[in-house]
Design a protein around this motif. Structure first.
Motif, PDB file in Angstrom:
ATOM      1  N   TYR A  12       0.863  -1.171   0.000  1.00  0.00           N
ATOM      2  CA  TYR A  12       0.000   0.000   0.000  1.00  0.00           C
ATOM      3  C   TYR A  12       0.897   1.217   0.000  1.00  0.00           C
ATOM      4  O   TYR A  12       1.681   1.420   0.931  1.00  0.00           O
ATOM      5  N   LYS A  13       0.793   2.013  -1.075  1.00  0.00           N
ATOM      6  CA  LYS A  13       1.707   3.129  -1.294  1.00  0.00           C
ATOM      7  C   LYS A  13       3.113   2.555  -1.231  1.00  0.00           C
ATOM      8  O   LYS A  13       3.439   1.681  -2.004  1.00  0.00           O
ATOM      9  N   THR A  14       3.964   2.951  -0.297  1.00  0.00           N
ATOM     10  CA  THR A  14       5.315   2.400  -0.296  1.00  0.00           C
ATOM     11  C   THR A  14       5.568   1.458   0.881  1.00  0.00           C
ATOM     12  O   THR A  14       6.700   1.055   1.115  1.00  0.00           O
ATOM     13  N   PRO A  40       6.485   2.627   5.278  1.00  0.00           N
ATOM     14  CA  PRO A  40       6.391   3.527   4.120  1.00  0.00           C
ATOM     15  C   PRO A  40       7.566   4.496   4.037  1.00  0.00           C
ATOM     16  O   PRO A  40       8.102   4.921   5.059  1.00  0.00           O
ATOM     17  N   LEU A  45       6.259  11.395  -2.686  1.00  0.00           N
ATOM     18  CA  LEU A  45       6.251  10.200  -3.543  1.00  0.00           C
ATOM     19  C   LEU A  45       6.397  10.538  -5.021  1.00  0.00           C
ATOM     20  O   LEU A  45       6.817   9.704  -5.810  1.00  0.00           O
ATOM     21  N   ARG A  59       5.190   9.970   6.574  1.00  0.00           N
ATOM     22  CA  ARG A  59       4.220   8.923   6.254  1.00  0.00           C
ATOM     23  C   ARG A  59       4.193   7.865   7.342  1.00  0.00           C
ATOM     24  O   ARG A  59       5.179   7.182   7.568  1.00  0.00           O
TER      25      ARG A  59
END
Length: 124
Positions: A12-14, A40, A45, A59
């Motif tokens: 999820y995202k990073t 994250p 990003l 984050r």
């Protein structure tokens, strides 16, 4: 995905997480977070690894039991027992901090500042 909930590894995202896949629709899976595998990335990003950006974002990792929709292509089945959430968060954060300590860039230094603050906020 009816019946019992299956354990999955999801990005999820990073960040990367272990969780329960609770629902699926439109190529998305509803993930209930149980553990953190990788914390994250910090910063912007859209400009990864750049420190001189207008908004360097702190984050947070997704919290224990938090639910979020993740793209189905980021999901892999997970076999085994997930680690306890707080321990997994502590390990993921520590691994990321240690990796950044080896990077002398301005981005790494700013990221470490964010992570040290998050470490206090997480109370782990």
């Amino acid at each position: 995905m009816t019946g019992h909930k299956k354990l999955v590894l999801a990005s999820y995202k990073t960040g990367q997480y272990i969780g329960e896949a609770e629902d699926e629709r439109n190529e998305m899976v509803l993930l209930k977070v149980l553990a953190v595998i990788s914390h994250p990335w910090q910063g912007d990003l859209h400009n990864p690894k750049k420190a001189d950006v207008p908004f360097f974002q702190e984050r947070r990792a997704l919290s224990n039991g938090e639910r979020t929709w993740v793209p189905i292509h980021t999901i892999k089945e997970y076999d085994g027992n997930p680690p306890e959430y707080k321990e997994s968060l502590r390990t993921a954060l520590s691994n990321y901090i240690n990796k950044l300590k080896e990077d002398n860039s301005d981005w790494a230094k700013r990221s470490l500042e964010c992570l040290y603050q998050l470490e206090k906020d997480y109370k782990i």
